[in-house]
Design a protein around this motif. Structure first.
Motif, PDB file in Angstrom:
ATOM      1  N   ASP A   1      32.059  23.086   0.191  1.00  0.00           N
ATOM      2  CA  ASP A   1      31.616  23.043  -1.194  1.00  0.00           C
ATOM      3  C   ASP A   1      31.806  21.620  -1.714  1.00  0.00           C
ATOM      4  OD1 ASP A   1      31.901  25.207  -3.989  1.00  0.00           O
ATOM      5  OD2 ASP A   1      31.954  23.025  -4.095  1.00  0.00           O
ATOM      6  N   ALA A   2      30.694  20.964  -2.010  1.00  0.00           N
ATOM      7  CA  ALA A   2      30.758  19.540  -2.395  1.00  0.00           C
ATOM      8  C   ALA A   2      31.625  19.333  -3.637  1.00  0.00           C
ATOM      9  CB  ALA A   2      29.349  18.999  -2.621  1.00  0.00           C
ATOM     10  N   ASP A   3      31.569  20.262  -4.575  1.00  0.00           N
ATOM     11  CA  ASP A   3      32.387  20.109  -5.793  1.00  0.00           C
ATOM     12  C   ASP A   3      33.880  20.150  -5.462  1.00  0.00           C
ATOM     13  OD1 ASP A   3      30.378  19.749  -7.605  1.00  0.00           O
ATOM     14  OD2 ASP A   3      30.109  21.911  -7.970  1.00  0.00           O
ATOM     15  N   GLU A   4      34.255  21.099  -4.608  1.00  0.00           N
ATOM     16  CA  GLU A   4      35.671  21.175  -4.210  1.00  0.00           C
ATOM     17  C   GLU A   4      36.102  19.891  -3.511  1.00  0.00           C
ATOM     18  OE1 GLU A   4      37.001  25.784  -3.449  1.00  0.00           O
ATOM     19  OE2 GLU A   4      35.855  24.839  -1.854  1.00  0.00           O
ATOM     20  N   TRP A   5      35.240  19.370  -2.659  1.00  0.00           N
ATOM     21  CA  TRP A   5      35.603  18.134  -1.930  1.00  0.00           C
ATOM     22  C   TRP A   5      35.630  16.927  -2.852  1.00  0.00           C
ATOM     23  CZ3 TRP A   5      37.874  17.299   2.613  1.00  0.00           C
ATOM     24  CH2 TRP A   5      37.970  18.392   3.472  1.00  0.00           C
ATOM     25  N   ARG A   6      34.731  16.921  -3.838  1.00  0.00           N
ATOM     26  CA  ARG A   6      34.765  15.808  -4.799  1.00  0.00           C
ATOM     27  C   ARG A   6      36.088  15.802  -5.566  1.00  0.00           C
ATOM     28  NH1 ARG A   6      28.788  15.943  -4.881  1.00  0.00           N
ATOM     29  NH2 ARG A   6      28.824  17.883  -6.066  1.00  0.00           N
ATOM     30  N   ALA A   7      36.617  16.986  -5.812  1.00  0.00           N
ATOM     31  CA  ALA A   7      37.916  17.072  -6.501  1.00  0.00           C
ATOM     32  C   ALA A   7      39.055  16.547  -5.629  1.00  0.00           C
ATOM     33  CB  ALA A   7      38.190  18.524  -6.907  1.00  0.00           C
ATOM     34  N   GLU A   8      38.827  16.522  -4.338  1.00  0.00           N
ATOM     35  CA  GLU A   8      39.836  16.050  -3.383  1.00  0.00           C
ATOM     36  C   GLU A   8      39.888  14.516  -3.344  1.00  0.00           C
ATOM     37  OE1 GLU A   8      42.342  18.071  -0.406  1.00  0.00           O
ATOM     38  OE2 GLU A   8      41.256  18.686  -2.181  1.00  0.00           O
ATOM     39  N   LEU A   9      38.766  13.876  -3.699  1.00  0.00           N
ATOM     40  CA  LEU A   9      38.665  12.415  -3.516  1.00  0.00           C
ATOM     41  C   LEU A   9      39.740  11.614  -4.257  1.00  0.00           C
ATOM     42  CD1 LEU A   9      34.770  12.031  -3.521  1.00  0.00           C
ATOM     43  CD2 LEU A   9      36.326  11.872  -1.551  1.00  0.00           C
TER      44      LEU A   9
ATOM     45  N   THR B   1      44.475  12.393   6.364  1.00  0.00           N
ATOM     46  CA  THR B   1      44.331  12.980   5.028  1.00  0.00           C
ATOM     47  C   THR B   1      44.655  14.477   5.034  1.00  0.00           C
ATOM     48  OG1 THR B   1      41.977  13.358   5.429  1.00  0.00           O
ATOM     49  CG2 THR B   1      42.579  11.309   4.321  1.00  0.00           C
ATOM     50  N   LEU B   2      45.185  14.957   6.148  1.00  0.00           N
ATOM     51  CA  LEU B   2      45.522  16.384   6.251  1.00  0.00           C
ATOM     52  C   LEU B   2      46.404  16.794   5.065  1.00  0.00           C
ATOM     53  CD1 LEU B   2      45.364  18.952   8.074  1.00  0.00           C
ATOM     54  CD2 LEU B   2      47.486  18.201   9.133  1.00  0.00           C
ATOM     55  N   SER B   3      46.115  17.952   4.514  1.00  0.00           N
ATOM     56  CA  SER B   3      46.906  18.424   3.376  1.00  0.00           C
ATOM     57  C   SER B   3      47.280  19.872   3.615  1.00  0.00           C
ATOM     58  CB  SER B   3      46.086  18.305   2.094  1.00  0.00           C
ATOM     59  OG  SER B   3      44.900  19.070   2.226  1.00  0.00           O
ATOM     60  N   SER B   4      48.371  20.283   2.983  1.00  0.00           N
ATOM     61  CA  SER B   4      48.838  21.645   3.201  1.00  0.00           C
ATOM     62  C   SER B   4      49.772  22.043   2.074  1.00  0.00           C
ATOM     63  CB  SER B   4      49.574  21.717   4.544  1.00  0.00           C
ATOM     64  OG  SER B   4      49.789  23.062   4.927  1.00  0.00           O
ATOM     65  N   GLU B   5      49.862  23.350   1.843  1.00  0.00           N
ATOM     66  CA  GLU B   5      50.834  23.846   0.866  1.00  0.00           C
ATOM     67  C   GLU B   5      52.212  23.873   1.522  1.00  0.00           C
ATOM     68  OE1 GLU B   5      48.769  27.501   0.344  1.00  0.00           O
ATOM     69  OE2 GLU B   5      47.059  26.384  -0.440  1.00  0.00           O
ATOM     70  N   THR B   6      53.233  23.432   0.801  1.00  0.00           N
ATOM     71  CA  THR B   6      54.580  23.382   1.360  1.00  0.00           C
ATOM     72  C   THR B   6      55.078  24.798   1.667  1.00  0.00           C
ATOM     73  OG1 THR B   6      55.425  23.325  -0.893  1.00  0.00           O
ATOM     74  CG2 THR B   6      55.279  21.212   0.269  1.00  0.00           C
ATOM     75  N   THR B   7      56.000  24.893   2.638  1.00  0.00           N
ATOM     76  CA  THR B   7      56.520  26.183   3.104  1.00  0.00           C
ATOM     77  C   THR B   7      58.049  26.181   3.050  1.00  0.00           C
ATOM     78  OG1 THR B   7      56.745  25.493   5.403  1.00  0.00           O
ATOM     79  CG2 THR B   7      54.595  26.347   4.731  1.00  0.00           C
ATOM     80  N   ALA B   8      58.632  27.320   3.434  1.00  0.00           N
ATOM     81  CA  ALA B   8      60.090  27.476   3.401  1.00  0.00           C
ATOM     82  C   ALA B   8      60.795  26.745   4.539  1.00  0.00           C
ATOM     83  CB  ALA B   8      60.444  28.964   3.443  1.00  0.00           C
ATOM     84  N   ALA B   9      60.046  26.075   5.426  1.00  0.00           N
ATOM     85  CA  ALA B   9      60.681  25.355   6.541  1.00  0.00           C
ATOM     86  C   ALA B   9      61.510  24.169   6.051  1.00  0.00           C
ATOM     87  CB  ALA B   9      59.629  24.891   7.542  1.00  0.00           C
ATOM     88  N   ALA B  10      61.217  23.704   4.834  1.00  0.00           N
ATOM     89  CA  ALA B  10      62.034  22.644   4.227  1.00  0.00           C
ATOM     90  C   ALA B  10      62.497  23.134   2.868  1.00  0.00           C
ATOM     91  CB  ALA B  10      61.225  21.361   4.080  1.00  0.00           C
TER      92      ALA B  10
ATOM     93  N   LEU C   1      42.634  12.467  -4.995  1.00  0.00           N
ATOM     94  CA  LEU C   1      43.926  12.715  -4.339  1.00  0.00           C
ATOM     95  C   LEU C   1      44.046  11.870  -3.070  1.00  0.00           C
ATOM     96  CD1 LEU C   1      43.920  16.617  -4.721  1.00  0.00           C
ATOM     97  CD2 LEU C   1      45.016  14.937  -6.210  1.00  0.00           C
ATOM     98  N   ILE C   2      42.931  11.740  -2.365  1.00  0.00           N
ATOM     99  CA  ILE C   2      42.946  10.912  -1.144  1.00  0.00           C
ATOM    100  C   ILE C   2      43.090   9.436  -1.530  1.00  0.00           C
ATOM    101  CG2 ILE C   2      41.682  10.255   0.936  1.00  0.00           C
ATOM    102  CD1 ILE C   2      40.344  13.018   0.891  1.00  0.00           C
ATOM    103  N   ASP C   3      42.388   9.047  -2.605  1.00  0.00           N
ATOM    104  CA  ASP C   3      42.516   7.665  -3.104  1.00  0.00           C
ATOM    105  C   ASP C   3      43.973   7.332  -3.410  1.00  0.00           C
ATOM    106  OD1 ASP C   3      40.246   6.013  -3.280  1.00  0.00           O
ATOM    107  OD2 ASP C   3      39.372   7.345  -4.795  1.00  0.00           O
TER     108      ASP C   3
ATOM    109  N   LEU D   1      49.096   4.402  -1.695  1.00  0.00           N
ATOM    110  CA  LEU D   1      50.523   4.334  -1.384  1.00  0.00           C
ATOM    111  C   LEU D   1      50.828   3.311  -0.290  1.00  0.00           C
ATOM    112  CD1 LEU D   1      52.974   6.106  -2.269  1.00  0.00           C
ATOM    113  CD2 LEU D   1      52.443   7.620  -0.364  1.00  0.00           C
ATOM    114  N   PHE D   2      49.839   3.061   0.584  1.00  0.00           N
ATOM    115  CA  PHE D   2      50.107   2.240   1.766  1.00  0.00           C
ATOM    116  C   PHE D   2      49.769   0.768   1.573  1.00  0.00           C
ATOM    117  CE2 PHE D   2      49.400   6.600   3.076  1.00  0.00           C
ATOM    118  CZ  PHE D   2      50.631   6.836   3.657  1.00  0.00           C
ATOM    119  N   GLY D   3      49.185   0.449   0.418  1.00  0.00           N
ATOM    120  CA  GLY D   3      48.872  -0.945   0.139  1.00  0.00           C
ATOM    121  C   GLY D   3      48.093  -1.575   1.274  1.00  0.00           C
TER     122      GLY D   3
END
Ligand code: GTP
Ligand code: SPV
Ligand code: MN
Length: 611
Positions: free
Chosen positions: A571-579, A445-454, A581-583, A588-590
């Motif tokens: 911060d539980a609220d920030e992580w709840r906002a992540e859920l 579930t690692l996430s990151s902001e995209t960079t200029a490498a691509a 997105l993880i779902d 996607l993988f069915g």
């Protein structure tokens, strides 16, 4: 280097290789064929030719000996993920995160592109090995390319040349055929451009055949086919079949003040800090850090049940901007030793290179990466002197803190794996996974902001599982299952412990980095090693274990205790906002998503609901 006309000749006793080279020459119609041998004379000859062609500018011998400045075509500056394909026989085996086309169709398309594509150019044949030539099963490759820039870069990045060819012949060994063309044939009498490339680009992998075809780009990850194409995309498919791991990870040796040695591997997405961490100069007294690798780790289980990592590369292809005496003095020392190629940086008036972040004050005048005059006033107006994805290509052997174990074909036993990304919010400075399955969830579930490498938008948060999103040679759902299987098949006490890190969290008030990063990241490494040694306290949070109050060494750190607290906060609220997105990511993988990862997500949801 031997030079011949493009007609059938015998350069190798390996008839399969001889036949492939002849077949490619017949299709692509080069002016001549040169077999790369790997000598110093050959390097001198090639770099002289590149200088004469206007592709390279030789840097001042006293400042950067035997080193070169190079500017690409402005359109060919990064990996092209939308043009990168995994052409497995069946579409489902490429998975939902890769581009796919049927192998036959792709080959038909590309064969037409390759037809006559090397006219007027030299075709080079580069025998190379990723990892050690002395490995029990050396991982051979042969790259054919019509770019001398690619040859010079490959000579830095991989073990190449005659010794490799002789080993392929003697062992009658399999090798990965890797075909590359810049896709810019020259008509009779036509003068070449500084950086030939094509608007049509394809970076293609045939995982079952262990074959790579690349067309249209000269940029590192698209063209130096031993690196991402072989050592990650093809190797990840081999690793799945054989029970090991090919990962986008640095490898770092740490020695504690008590003399305890631990090797740590860390996966961060492109331009998110691997080279910097691999070369860290610890600020915590008494600690020593040495580099084993800065981008790729091949990890296999040893007879003792531990996971051993080797760095398959021979050089560093590092992000230039942000590299300076105050951030990465080790890299500055490495490149000062010369023998390097700098692409899309700025050129100083005295024959040296410069980029944003190298020094606090820029020189009074530069030639920027586009070839324009540049002064600090341009910088203030927002014009960068170096492209954000400009790179140095330099021999690993020149790194002043290269661990001697780099030369060991058996590699080093990994005690901890870190997963990190570039996140302004949510993800704490450091947290520890509860066990291997939870660690796999952290990676998946690692996430990151995209960079200029691509190419594409920069700064957009996306899931980048194990920092492998652009580098997986097969279905990501199967990849997660492979990771989980490794946990099931090996002694949990001997598996590396897994941690998440985020050097890039920002203060919501003023947008500044909460954590100073770079050498100060040694404080986080100290906590990680102390956890391994059973000497550091942690507290449970819904996402994992974080340093107990006072457990992170902040002695002498030049930031406020409040900033440290904010960097570490879950911060539980920030992580709840992540859920959601993880779902969405998991959906996607069915049915190829392993149930254990759904269970981990349910556990996280439960813990956050209770928080
Ligand atoms: P690839 O070669 O693309 O795989 O990149 P990488 O993961 O090796 O990243 P690298 O270490 O080259 O760092 C990329 C950028 O992030 C550079 O501009 C660095 O200066 C910056 N960076 C690295 N570590 C830190 C850190 O701890 N804090 C901050 N703020 N920036 C960092
Ligand atoms: C990356 O983008 O992760 C790099 C540079 O390390 S490249 O070799 O171009 O992939
Ligand atoms: Mn990388």
């Amino acid at each position: 280097m031997t030079t011949t006309q493009a007609k059938p000749t015998t350069h190798t006793t390996n008839s399969r290789l001889e036949a492939w080279v002849s077949e490619v020459a017949a299709l692509t119609q080069p002016r001549d064929v040169r077999w790369v041998t790997g000598t110093a004379e050959e390097w001198a000859e090639l770099t002289d030719e590149l200088v004469a062609a206007g592709t390279f500018v030789r840097l001042d011998e006293r400042r950067k000996p035997n080193s070169f400045y190079c500017a690409s075509d402005p359109s060919d500056v990064a990996r092209v993920e939308d043009r990168t394909y995994i052409c497995s026989v069946e579409e489902k085996d490429a998975g939902p995160t890769n581009n796919w086309m049927a192998p036959d169709r792709m080959k038909a398309t590309m064969t037409e592109l390759y037809r006559g594509c090397m006219r007027g150019r030299t075709m080079f044949v580069i025998p190379f090995v990723m990892g050690h030539l002395e490995a029990s099963e050396p991982m051979f490759g042969v790259e054919i390319t019509d770019s001398a820039y690619v040859v010079v870069s490959m000579l830095v990045m991989a073990r190449c040349g005659d010794a490799v060819l002789r080993a392929i012949e003697e062992q009658d060994a399999p090798y990965v055929p890797a075909l590359h063309s810049v896709g810019a044939p020259l008509a009779e009498g036509e003068t070449d451009v500084q950086w030939p490339c094509s608007d049509t680009k394809y970076i293609v992998h045939f995982p079952e055949e262990r074959t790579i075809w690349s067309y249209g780009s000269g940029y590192g990850g698209n063209a130096l086919l031993g690196k991402k194409c072989y050592s990650l995309r093809i190797a990840s498919a081999i690793a799945r079949d054989e029970g090991w791991l090919a990962e986008h990870m640095l490898i770092l040796k740490l020695t504690s003040p008590k003399g305890a040695v631990h090797y740590v591997a860390a996966a961060f997405p492109s331009a998110c800090g691997k080279t910097n961490l691999a070369m860290i100069r610890p600020t915590v007294p008494g600690w020593t850090a040495e580099m084993v690798g800065d981008d790729i780790a091949w990890m296999r289980f040893g007879a003792d049940g531990r996971l051993y990592a080797v760095n398959p590369e021979f050089g560093l292809f590092g992000v230039a901007p942000g590299t300076g005496e105050s951030t990465n003095p080790t890299a500055m020392e490495t490149i000062a030793r010369g023998n390097s190629v700098f692409t899309n940086v700025a050129l100083t008036d005295d024959g040296d290179v410069w980029w944003e972040g190298m020094t606090d004050e820029p020189p009074a005048h530069l030639t920027d990466w586009l070839g324009n005059d540049w002064t600090p006033a341009d910088g203030e107006a927002g014009t960068k002197a170096a492209h954000p994805n400009s790179r140095f290509c330099t021999p690993a052997s020149q790194c002043p803190v290269l661990a001697p174990e780099y030369d060991d074909p058996d590699g080093v036993p990994i005690s901890a794996i870190l997963f990190g990304g570039r996140r302004k919010t949510t993800v704490p400075l450091v947290y520890e996974a509860r066990d291997w399955a939870h660690g796999t969830f952290v990676g998946a579930t690692l996430s990151s902001e995209t960079t200029a490498a691509a190419t594409g938008a920069v700064g957009v948060v996306r899931r980048d599982p194990m920092a492998m999103l652009p580098f997986l040679g097969y279905d990501a759902g199967d990849y997660f299952a492979h990771w989980l299987r490794i946990g099931e098949q090996h002694d949990p006490a001997k598996l590396p412990r897994v941690f998440g890190v985020n050097w890039f969290r920002r203060d919501p008030e003023d947008g500044s980095f909460l954590w100073p990063g770079f050498g100060e990241n040694s404080r986080v490494l100290e906590w990680v090693v102390d956890r391994l040694e059973g000497e550091a306290d942690a507290v449970e949070t819904p996402v994992g274990l974080v340093p107990a109050p006072g457990a992170l060494d902040v002695d002498g750190l030049d930031i406020t205790p409040e900033a440290v607290e904010k960097a570490l906060a879950v911060d539980a609220d920030e992580w709840r906002a992540e859920l959601p997105l993880i779902d969405e990511w998991f959906d996607l993988f069915g049915d190829r998503l392993p149930a254990a990862l759904r269970d981990e997500l349910d556990t996280l949801k439960g813990r956050l609901a209770a928080d």
